[in-house]
Design a protein around this motif. Sequence first.
Motif, PDB file in Angstrom:
ATOM      1  N   ALA A 103      14.922  -0.212 -17.684  1.00 27.87           N
ATOM      2  CA  ALA A 103      13.681  -0.692 -17.078  1.00 27.87           C
ATOM      3  C   ALA A 103      13.877  -1.293 -15.699  1.00 27.87           C
ATOM      4  CB  ALA A 103      13.022  -1.721 -17.999  1.00 27.87           C
ATOM      5  N   ASP A 104      15.022  -1.901 -15.440  1.00 32.39           N
ATOM      6  CA  ASP A 104      15.232  -2.538 -14.150  1.00 32.39           C
ATOM      7  C   ASP A 104      16.080  -1.708 -13.200  1.00 32.39           C
ATOM      8  OD1 ASP A 104      13.775  -4.778 -14.867  1.00 32.39           O
ATOM      9  OD2 ASP A 104      15.498  -5.672 -15.887  1.00 32.39           O
ATOM     10  N   SER A 105      16.307  -0.452 -13.548  1.00 31.19           N
ATOM     11  CA  SER A 105      17.123   0.405 -12.691  1.00 31.19           C
ATOM     12  C   SER A 105      16.304   0.856 -11.493  1.00 31.19           C
ATOM     13  CB  SER A 105      17.594   1.632 -13.493  1.00 31.19           C
ATOM     14  OG  SER A 105      18.223   2.557 -12.647  1.00 31.19           O
ATOM     15  N   HIS A 106      16.785   0.580 -10.301  1.00 36.12           N
ATOM     16  CA  HIS A 106      16.054   0.937  -9.087  1.00 36.12           C
ATOM     17  C   HIS A 106      16.606   2.178  -8.402  1.00 36.12           C
ATOM     18  CE1 HIS A 106      13.736  -2.613  -9.484  1.00 36.12           C
ATOM     19  NE2 HIS A 106      14.699  -3.456  -9.158  1.00 36.12           N
ATOM     20  N   GLY A 107      17.760   2.666  -8.830  1.00 35.97           N
ATOM     21  CA  GLY A 107      18.320   3.810  -8.157  1.00 35.97           C
ATOM     22  C   GLY A 107      18.820   3.461  -6.768  1.00 35.97           C
ATOM     23  N   PRO A 108      19.087   4.468  -5.934  1.00 31.86           N
ATOM     24  CA  PRO A 108      19.696   4.226  -4.628  1.00 31.86           C
ATOM     25  C   PRO A 108      18.730   3.776  -3.544  1.00 31.86           C
ATOM     26  CG  PRO A 108      19.391   6.569  -4.980  1.00 31.86           C
ATOM     27  CD  PRO A 108      18.985   5.885  -6.261  1.00 31.86           C
ATOM     28  N   GLY A 109      17.437   3.619  -3.873  1.00 33.12           N
ATOM     29  CA  GLY A 109      16.474   3.334  -2.830  1.00 33.12           C
ATOM     30  C   GLY A 109      16.542   1.941  -2.260  1.00 33.12           C
ATOM     31  N   GLY A 130       0.782  -1.232   0.000  1.00 32.29           N
ATOM     32  CA  GLY A 130       0.000   0.000   0.000  1.00 32.29           C
ATOM     33  C   GLY A 130       0.809   1.275   0.000  1.00 32.29           C
ATOM     34  N   SER A 131       2.141   1.174  -0.003  1.00 31.19           N
ATOM     35  CA  SER A 131       2.979   2.371   0.120  1.00 31.19           C
ATOM     36  C   SER A 131       3.370   2.988  -1.216  1.00 31.19           C
ATOM     37  CB  SER A 131       4.256   2.028   0.904  1.00 31.19           C
ATOM     38  OG  SER A 131       5.011   1.041   0.214  1.00 31.19           O
ATOM     39  N   GLU A 132       3.070   2.306  -2.335  1.00 27.80           N
ATOM     40  CA  GLU A 132       3.446   2.843  -3.634  1.00 27.80           C
ATOM     41  C   GLU A 132       2.721   4.164  -3.913  1.00 27.80           C
ATOM     42  OE1 GLU A 132       2.152  -0.095  -3.111  1.00 27.80           O
ATOM     43  OE2 GLU A 132       3.468  -1.682  -3.859  1.00 27.80           O
ATOM     44  N   ASP A 133       3.352   4.998  -4.726  1.00 31.93           N
ATOM     45  CA  ASP A 133       2.797   6.303  -5.076  1.00 31.93           C
ATOM     46  C   ASP A 133       2.744   6.395  -6.598  1.00 31.93           C
ATOM     47  OD1 ASP A 133       2.690   9.132  -5.808  1.00 31.93           O
ATOM     48  OD2 ASP A 133       3.065   9.566  -3.694  1.00 31.93           O
ATOM     49  N   GLU A 134       1.543   6.458  -7.171  1.00 27.84           N
ATOM     50  CA  GLU A 134       1.398   6.431  -8.624  1.00 27.84           C
ATOM     51  C   GLU A 134       2.025   7.650  -9.288  1.00 27.84           C
ATOM     52  OE1 GLU A 134       0.671   5.350 -12.419  1.00 27.84           O
ATOM     53  OE2 GLU A 134       0.613   4.124 -10.587  1.00 27.84           O
ATOM     54  N   HIS A 135       1.958   8.814  -8.647  1.00 25.42           N
ATOM     55  CA  HIS A 135       2.597  10.013  -9.198  1.00 25.42           C
ATOM     56  C   HIS A 135       4.092   9.787  -9.355  1.00 25.42           C
ATOM     57  CE1 HIS A 135       3.566  14.287  -9.782  1.00 25.42           C
ATOM     58  NE2 HIS A 135       4.457  14.161  -8.799  1.00 25.42           N
ATOM     59  N   VAL A 136       4.721   9.270  -8.312  1.00 26.23           N
ATOM     60  CA  VAL A 136       6.155   9.002  -8.346  1.00 26.23           C
ATOM     61  C   VAL A 136       6.464   7.891  -9.345  1.00 26.23           C
ATOM     62  CG1 VAL A 136       8.136   8.201  -6.987  1.00 26.23           C
ATOM     63  CG2 VAL A 136       6.462   9.770  -5.958  1.00 26.23           C
ATOM     64  N   HIS A 137       5.684   6.818  -9.322  1.00 24.30           N
ATOM     65  CA  HIS A 137       5.946   5.667 -10.183  1.00 24.30           C
ATOM     66  C   HIS A 137       5.776   6.023 -11.658  1.00 24.30           C
ATOM     67  CE1 HIS A 137       6.653   1.434 -10.829  1.00 24.30           C
ATOM     68  NE2 HIS A 137       5.563   1.340 -11.581  1.00 24.30           N
ATOM     69  N   ASP A 138       4.764   6.795 -11.980  1.00 20.50           N
ATOM     70  CA  ASP A 138       4.536   7.187 -13.373  1.00 20.50           C
ATOM     71  C   ASP A 138       5.656   8.091 -13.873  1.00 20.50           C
ATOM     72  OD1 ASP A 138       3.068   7.416 -15.842  1.00 20.50           O
ATOM     73  OD2 ASP A 138       2.411   9.391 -15.185  1.00 20.50           O
ATOM     74  N   LEU A 139       6.103   9.016 -13.036  1.00 16.21           N
ATOM     75  CA  LEU A 139       7.219   9.873 -13.428  1.00 16.21           C
ATOM     76  C   LEU A 139       8.485   9.056 -13.649  1.00 16.21           C
ATOM     77  CD1 LEU A 139       6.912  13.106 -11.244  1.00 16.21           C
ATOM     78  CD2 LEU A 139       6.748  12.942 -13.734  1.00 16.21           C
ATOM     79  N   ALA A 140       8.725   8.059 -12.791  1.00 18.15           N
ATOM     80  CA  ALA A 140       9.897   7.196 -12.963  1.00 18.15           C
ATOM     81  C   ALA A 140       9.817   6.437 -14.279  1.00 18.15           C
ATOM     82  CB  ALA A 140      10.013   6.231 -11.783  1.00 18.15           C
ATOM     83  N   ARG A 141       8.633   5.930 -14.600  1.00 14.57           N
ATOM     84  CA  ARG A 141       8.453   5.214 -15.870  1.00 14.57           C
ATOM     85  C   ARG A 141       8.714   6.136 -17.057  1.00 14.57           C
ATOM     86  NH1 ARG A 141       4.718   5.305 -19.488  1.00 14.57           N
ATOM     87  NH2 ARG A 141       3.315   6.572 -18.188  1.00 14.57           N
ATOM     88  N   ARG A 142       8.193   7.357 -16.995  1.00 16.30           N
ATOM     89  CA  ARG A 142       8.383   8.313 -18.084  1.00 16.30           C
ATOM     90  C   ARG A 142       9.859   8.680 -18.238  1.00 16.30           C
ATOM     91  NH1 ARG A 142       3.612  11.341 -19.637  1.00 16.30           N
ATOM     92  NH2 ARG A 142       1.765  10.596 -18.513  1.00 16.30           N
ATOM     93  N   CYS A 143      10.547   8.851 -17.111  1.00 17.42           N
ATOM     94  CA  CYS A 143      11.965   9.213 -17.175  1.00 17.42           C
ATOM     95  C   CYS A 143      12.791   8.087 -17.808  1.00 17.42           C
ATOM     96  CB  CYS A 143      12.496   9.535 -15.780  1.00 17.42           C
ATOM     97  SG  CYS A 143      12.008  11.156 -15.159  1.00 17.42           S
ATOM     98  N   ARG A 144      12.473   6.845 -17.477  1.00 15.34           N
ATOM     99  CA  ARG A 144      13.203   5.723 -18.063  1.00 15.34           C
ATOM    100  C   ARG A 144      12.959   5.638 -19.569  1.00 15.34           C
ATOM    101  NH1 ARG A 144      11.537   3.018 -12.854  1.00 15.34           N
ATOM    102  NH2 ARG A 144      13.428   2.987 -11.599  1.00 15.34           N
ATOM    103  N   GLU A 145      11.746   5.969 -19.987  1.00 17.24           N
ATOM    104  CA  GLU A 145      11.450   5.974 -21.417  1.00 17.24           C
ATOM    105  C   GLU A 145      12.232   7.078 -22.122  1.00 17.24           C
ATOM    106  OE1 GLU A 145       7.242   6.299 -21.712  1.00 17.24           O
ATOM    107  OE2 GLU A 145       6.871   4.168 -21.280  1.00 17.24           O
ATOM    108  N   VAL A 146      12.323   8.244 -21.476  1.00 17.31           N
ATOM    109  CA  VAL A 146      13.113   9.338 -22.044  1.00 17.31           C
ATOM    110  C   VAL A 146      14.576   8.927 -22.180  1.00 17.31           C
ATOM    111  CG1 VAL A 146      13.987  11.678 -21.636  1.00 17.31           C
ATOM    112  CG2 VAL A 146      11.577  11.162 -21.211  1.00 17.31           C
TER     113      VAL A 146
END
Length: 235
Positions: A212-218, A184-200
């Motif tokens: 696509a599989d890059s998770h960053g420092p989290g 329940g902790s996911e955030d669609e605003h954050v997740h959608d922006l991450a998806r868009r950035c990876r596409e860019v």
Amino acid sequence: MASEMVEDLWLFGYGSLIWKPPPHFDLRVPGYVEGYVRRFWQASEDHRGTPEAPGRVVTLIDRSHWETLTDQHSDAPPTTWGAAYRIPARHVAEVREYLDIREINGYSIQYTPFHVSKTYAASHELPAPIDCLVYVGLPDNPQFMGPQDLQGLAEHIVKSRGPSGENKDYLYGLDQALIELGEGSEDEHVHDLARRCREVESRACGNIGKQADSHGPGSRLQRVGSTDEQEEIEK
């Protein structure tokens, strides 16, 4: 006259503080606050951008105010997940001074009730809720950007960087850290922006899906022992 008793401090992190915690904390608790919406609507001139080319980081927006705005992400969950940190009393003055200095770029101090996740609360005895300090970029601060075109925002994040590193790494780290907080902790605003950035990024490098599989420092909690060691504090 006896000196005033200093109590432990609870701090709520909803951005990079989730995986880059404050110094000297002795307890990290997953959970959420109510009445806010998290958005990448705060300019960053000091961490993920520069004064000449500000990046974008998250802030919390009072839900009643957000409902008056036109947002391409028109839905938002009733809770905003993050992590609360307990700072022992002996370190409160040092950490407060440090946080206040590092958060001057448009953020102000607020206090909000923090609700411990049910999974964590089942095995720990903690007050319910916990009164937490939180740094919020209010709509009248000079760095508040307000609603933005999502694709334009993603492209801006990809190209931005500052003293603390790539703006996209902040986004990817936050996306992954939220997933790791629990159900329940996911955030669609954050997740959608991450998806868009990876596409860019993928289009730019001509290799669709490379990121696509890059998770960053989290994916790894970066703990430090003092304010001198701390690279940054961002919410």
